[in-house]
Design a protein around this motif. Structure first.
Motif, PDB file in Angstrom:
ATOM      1  N   ILE A 315       0.855  -1.202   0.000  1.00  0.00           N
ATOM      2  CA  ILE A 315       0.000   0.000   0.000  1.00  0.00           C
ATOM      3  C   ILE A 315       0.891   1.253   0.000  1.00  0.00           C
ATOM      4  CG2 ILE A 315      -1.673   1.340   1.367  1.00  0.00           C
ATOM      5  CD1 ILE A 315      -2.820  -1.445   2.257  1.00  0.00           C
ATOM      6  N   LEU A 316       1.908   1.247   0.858  1.00  0.00           N
ATOM      7  CA  LEU A 316       2.805   2.413   0.904  1.00  0.00           C
ATOM      8  C   LEU A 316       3.525   2.594  -0.436  1.00  0.00           C
ATOM      9  CD1 LEU A 316       4.497   2.347   4.435  1.00  0.00           C
ATOM     10  CD2 LEU A 316       2.483   3.600   3.680  1.00  0.00           C
ATOM     11  N   LEU A 317       3.967   1.477  -1.024  1.00  0.00           N
ATOM     12  CA  LEU A 317       4.693   1.580  -2.300  1.00  0.00           C
ATOM     13  C   LEU A 317       3.763   2.041  -3.417  1.00  0.00           C
ATOM     14  CD1 LEU A 317       7.035  -1.555  -2.085  1.00  0.00           C
ATOM     15  CD2 LEU A 317       7.609   0.837  -1.662  1.00  0.00           C
ATOM     16  N   ASP A 318       2.536   1.560  -3.373  1.00  0.00           N
ATOM     17  CA  ASP A 318       1.550   1.983  -4.385  1.00  0.00           C
ATOM     18  C   ASP A 318       1.334   3.494  -4.276  1.00  0.00           C
ATOM     19  OD1 ASP A 318      -0.437   1.993  -6.307  1.00  0.00           O
ATOM     20  OD2 ASP A 318      -2.014   1.371  -4.931  1.00  0.00           O
ATOM     21  N   ASN A 319       1.194   3.976  -3.042  1.00  0.00           N
ATOM     22  CA  ASN A 319       1.013   5.424  -2.844  1.00  0.00           C
ATOM     23  C   ASN A 319       2.215   6.213  -3.359  1.00  0.00           C
ATOM     24  OD1 ASN A 319      -1.463   5.048  -1.707  1.00  0.00           O
ATOM     25  ND2 ASN A 319      -0.734   5.106   0.411  1.00  0.00           N
ATOM     26  N   ALA A 320       3.377   5.588  -3.304  1.00  0.00           N
ATOM     27  CA  ALA A 320       4.587   6.276  -3.772  1.00  0.00           C
ATOM     28  C   ALA A 320       4.806   6.056  -5.273  1.00  0.00           C
ATOM     29  CB  ALA A 320       5.791   5.756  -2.984  1.00  0.00           C
ATOM     30  N   GLY A 321       3.907   5.294  -5.934  1.00  0.00           N
ATOM     31  CA  GLY A 321       4.007   5.101  -7.380  1.00  0.00           C
ATOM     32  C   GLY A 321       4.858   3.927  -7.811  1.00  0.00           C
ATOM     33  N   LEU A 322       5.042   2.953  -6.907  1.00  0.00           N
ATOM     34  CA  LEU A 322       5.829   1.763  -7.260  1.00  0.00           C
ATOM     35  C   LEU A 322       4.917   0.540  -7.306  1.00  0.00           C
ATOM     36  CD1 LEU A 322       8.413   0.084  -7.659  1.00  0.00           C
ATOM     37  CD2 LEU A 322       8.868   0.287  -5.238  1.00  0.00           C
ATOM     38  N   CYS A 323       4.869  -0.151  -8.453  1.00  0.00           N
ATOM     39  CA  CYS A 323       4.018  -1.339  -8.605  1.00  0.00           C
ATOM     40  C   CYS A 323       4.839  -2.602  -8.415  1.00  0.00           C
ATOM     41  CB  CYS A 323       3.422  -1.393 -10.012  1.00  0.00           C
ATOM     42  SG  CYS A 323       2.527   0.063 -10.486  1.00  0.00           S
ATOM     43  N   CYS A 324       4.383  -3.473  -7.506  1.00  0.00           N
ATOM     44  CA  CYS A 324       4.999  -4.788  -7.308  1.00  0.00           C
ATOM     45  C   CYS A 324       3.927  -5.701  -6.714  1.00  0.00           C
ATOM     46  CB  CYS A 324       6.225  -4.688  -6.414  1.00  0.00           C
ATOM     47  SG  CYS A 324       5.936  -3.780  -4.900  1.00  0.00           S
ATOM     48  N   SER A 325       4.280  -6.968  -6.471  1.00  0.00           N
ATOM     49  CA  SER A 325       3.254  -7.940  -6.053  1.00  0.00           C
ATOM     50  C   SER A 325       3.568  -8.574  -4.713  1.00  0.00           C
ATOM     51  CB  SER A 325       3.160  -9.062  -7.087  1.00  0.00           C
ATOM     52  OG  SER A 325       2.255  -8.720  -8.080  1.00  0.00           O
ATOM     53  N   PRO A 326       2.539  -8.964  -3.964  1.00  0.00           N
ATOM     54  CA  PRO A 326       2.781  -9.614  -2.671  1.00  0.00           C
ATOM     55  C   PRO A 326       3.072 -11.104  -2.814  1.00  0.00           C
ATOM     56  CG  PRO A 326       0.433  -9.416  -3.044  1.00  0.00           C
ATOM     57  CD  PRO A 326       1.102  -8.820  -4.249  1.00  0.00           C
ATOM     58  N   GLY A 327       3.700 -11.668  -1.798  1.00  0.00           N
ATOM     59  CA  GLY A 327       3.934 -13.119  -1.771  1.00  0.00           C
ATOM     60  C   GLY A 327       2.777 -13.804  -1.082  1.00  0.00           C
ATOM     61  N   ILE A 375      11.496   1.702  -1.185  1.00  0.00           N
ATOM     62  CA  ILE A 375      11.293   0.470  -0.409  1.00  0.00           C
ATOM     63  C   ILE A 375      11.910   0.645   0.985  1.00  0.00           C
ATOM     64  CG2 ILE A 375      11.857  -2.002  -0.260  1.00  0.00           C
ATOM     65  CD1 ILE A 375      11.945  -1.894  -3.450  1.00  0.00           C
ATOM     66  N   GLU A 376      13.100   1.206   1.019  1.00  0.00           N
ATOM     67  CA  GLU A 376      13.768   1.388   2.322  1.00  0.00           C
ATOM     68  C   GLU A 376      12.933   2.297   3.232  1.00  0.00           C
ATOM     69  OE1 GLU A 376      17.515   3.403   2.293  1.00  0.00           O
ATOM     70  OE2 GLU A 376      18.162   2.446   4.160  1.00  0.00           O
ATOM     71  N   GLN A 377      12.439   3.395   2.656  1.00  0.00           N
ATOM     72  CA  GLN A 377      11.620   4.322   3.468  1.00  0.00           C
ATOM     73  C   GLN A 377      10.360   3.619   3.979  1.00  0.00           C
ATOM     74  OE1 GLN A 377      10.752   7.572   0.780  1.00  0.00           O
ATOM     75  NE2 GLN A 377      12.919   8.079   0.595  1.00  0.00           N
ATOM     76  N   ALA A 378       9.687   2.878   3.086  1.00  0.00           N
ATOM     77  CA  ALA A 378       8.418   2.236   3.478  1.00  0.00           C
ATOM     78  C   ALA A 378       8.660   1.146   4.520  1.00  0.00           C
ATOM     79  CB  ALA A 378       7.746   1.655   2.237  1.00  0.00           C
ATOM     80  N   SER A 380      11.119   0.964   6.721  1.00  0.00           N
ATOM     81  CA  SER A 380      11.453   1.572   8.022  1.00  0.00           C
ATOM     82  C   SER A 380      10.192   2.086   8.695  1.00  0.00           C
ATOM     83  CB  SER A 380      12.423   2.735   7.891  1.00  0.00           C
ATOM     84  OG  SER A 380      13.260   2.560   6.834  1.00  0.00           O
ATOM     85  N   LYS A 381       9.314   2.711   7.889  1.00  0.00           N
ATOM     86  CA  LYS A 381       8.076   3.256   8.451  1.00  0.00           C
ATOM     87  C   LYS A 381       7.244   2.127   9.057  1.00  0.00           C
ATOM     88  CE  LYS A 381       6.148   6.827   6.107  1.00  0.00           C
ATOM     89  NZ  LYS A 381       5.386   7.455   5.042  1.00  0.00           N
ATOM     90  N   LEU A 382       7.111   1.018   8.327  1.00  0.00           N
ATOM     91  CA  LEU A 382       6.264  -0.087   8.802  1.00  0.00           C
ATOM     92  C   LEU A 382       6.850  -0.756  10.027  1.00  0.00           C
ATOM     93  CD1 LEU A 382       5.135  -1.682   5.452  1.00  0.00           C
ATOM     94  CD2 LEU A 382       3.670  -0.649   7.161  1.00  0.00           C
ATOM     95  N   LYS A 383       8.172  -0.810  10.092  1.00  0.00           N
ATOM     96  CA  LYS A 383       8.797  -1.467  11.248  1.00  0.00           C
ATOM     97  C   LYS A 383       8.488  -0.698  12.527  1.00  0.00           C
ATOM     98  CE  LYS A 383      12.349  -4.450   9.544  1.00  0.00           C
ATOM     99  NZ  LYS A 383      13.743  -4.681   9.282  1.00  0.00           N
TER     100      LYS A 383
END
Ligand SMILES: Cc1ncc(COP(=O)(O)O)c(C=O)c1O
Length: 397
Positions: A315-327, A375-378, A380-383
């Motif tokens: 969700i954080l990456l999507d908001n930042a404009g990065l598309c990827c998929s979950p495991g 990814i690093e920012q997101a 760290s935020k989630l941790k």
């Protein structure tokens, strides 16, 4: 750059190559809308375009054009291969797949079990590989109708030993199909002198359009059509051809044949992926790579961010404009850990902390650098905000 979309989900679908779009255009806009089955010249023009595309796909796979059957997608190709084998050998009630198949194969096999067929799923080791000795021991010439193994896993990119597996199966007199939807166009792959009986690919995974696929059927193996009707595709798949889609797929195959001949391109892709992974691993030592480090597609990186909920990360990456998929896959409100990662022996916690990044020929170093920062920012935020429970994550390789 900041708000530009960074697309790292090329195993889900790819951007249509501009040359593919240009090749399709006359068949979309109305210049060439004839039915390829019509006997007049206008229809014959469409027929010629379909046959040219058949030849282009055949060149990519190093097979005879007569062995190429156009379908609507990878799912249909897989379905046709499996159901055809069962119809060709009605006395055989056994199918062998692996625990790492795409749901297009796995869900059909669950249905086969409901229809009283026996399905054996080969196990995966911690790196995502099947064991050929297990394959050899479970295939039974009297009862096995088909073995179907995924060539490259869509989640981890891990490559199966397809040629060796196909030889084992052929020697037992059993048909061998491979779901090569993720492999074709990403790694060089030749079916000349191969023991593979049938193979599936999908246009939208290799820079062609959605809605077109291929089933390769070796000219020497038995085949029963599933879609009956007007007898198109030489009686092997009825239904008026998706001419524009097929023309685009032919063009994509032609482009990829040249791209894959260039070893430099292959190396460049895996170097970009490796640098992306290395930077993330250096900056976040809690990061783990899922799957075999060498025996995998050059474009795929499946990473576990230990202690982080992948859904939240996405969700954080999507908001930042990065598309990827979950495991993991969301089903009926609960987040199910990936069937493939858990089959590799990973804990549900590790699977729930895993994300797949997949590159394409259009991915740039700049995009990857930016992606690493995001990814690093997101993470760290989630941790800080949302640490996941579920026990420690085990470090494999
Ligand atoms: C390995 C694999 N097989 C089959 C499919 C299904 O292909 P399609 O979307 O063309 O039906 C996919 C799509 O994700 C895939 O990755």
């Amino acid at each position: 750059m900041k708000n530009q979309l960074i697309y790292l989900d090329n195993n889900a679908t790819t951007r249509v190559h501009p040359e593919v779009a240009a090749a399709m255009l006359p068949y979309v806009t109305g210049e060439c809308y004839g039915n390829p089955s019509a006997s007049y010249g206008f229809g014959k023009k469409a027929r010629a375009a379909v046959e040219q595309a058949r030849q282009q796909v055949a060149y990519l796979l190093a097979v005879d054009a007569k062995e190429i059957v156009f379908t609507s997608c990878g799912t249909e190709s897989n379905y046709t291969a499996i159901e055809s084998a069962l119809r060709c050998y009605p006395e055989r009630r056994h199918v062998v797949i692996s625990a790492g198949e795409h749901s297009a194969v796995e869900n059909l096999c669950l249905d086969l079990e409901r229809r009283a067929y026996r399905v054996t799923r080969l196990g995966l080791d911690g790196e995502g590989l099947v064991d050929l000795a297990e394959l050899e021991s479970v295939v039974n010439s009297d009862d096995t109708a088909l073995v179907s193994l995924i060539w490259a896993n869509n989640e981890t990119g891990v490559l199966s030993p397809i040629e060796d597996a196909a030889n084992i199966v052929k020697n037992k007199g059993v048909l061998f199909h491979s779901d090569a939807v993720q492999a074709v166009g990403k790694v060089p792959l030749s079916l000349a002198d191969s023991a593979v009986s049938m193979l599936s690919l999908s246009g939208h995974k290799l820079h062609a359009a959605k809605g077109v696929g291929v089933l390769y059927v070796n000219g020497r193996v038995r085949f029963e059509p599933i879609l009956l009707g007007g007898g198109q595709e030489n009686g092997r798949r009825s239904g008026t051809e998706n001419v524009a889609g097929i023309v685009g797929l032919g063009k994509a195959a032609e482009i990829l044949r040249y791209v894959l001949k260039d070893e430099h391109h292959q190396q460049q892709m895996s170097e970009m992926r490796d640098r992306f992974e290395r930077t993330l691993l250096d900056r976040m030592p809690d990061t783990l790579v899922n799957g075999h480090r060498e025996k995998r597609l050059p474009n795929t990186s499946n990473l576990c961010f230990a202690g982080v909920d992948a859904e939240g990360l996405l969700i954080l990456l999507d908001n930042a404009g990065l598309c990827c998929s979950p495991g993991s896959a969301c089903s009926t409100g609960s987040v199910k850990p990936s069937r493939v990662l858990t089959a590799m022996g990973m804990s549900a916690a590790r699977a729930r902390s895993s994300v797949r990044f997949s590159l394409s020929m259009f991915t740039t170093e700049q995009e990857l650098d930016r992606a690493v920062d995001l990814i690093e920012q997101a993470v760290s935020k989630l941790k800080i905000v949302l640490p996941v429970s579920g026990g420690p994550v085990i470090r494999h390789t």
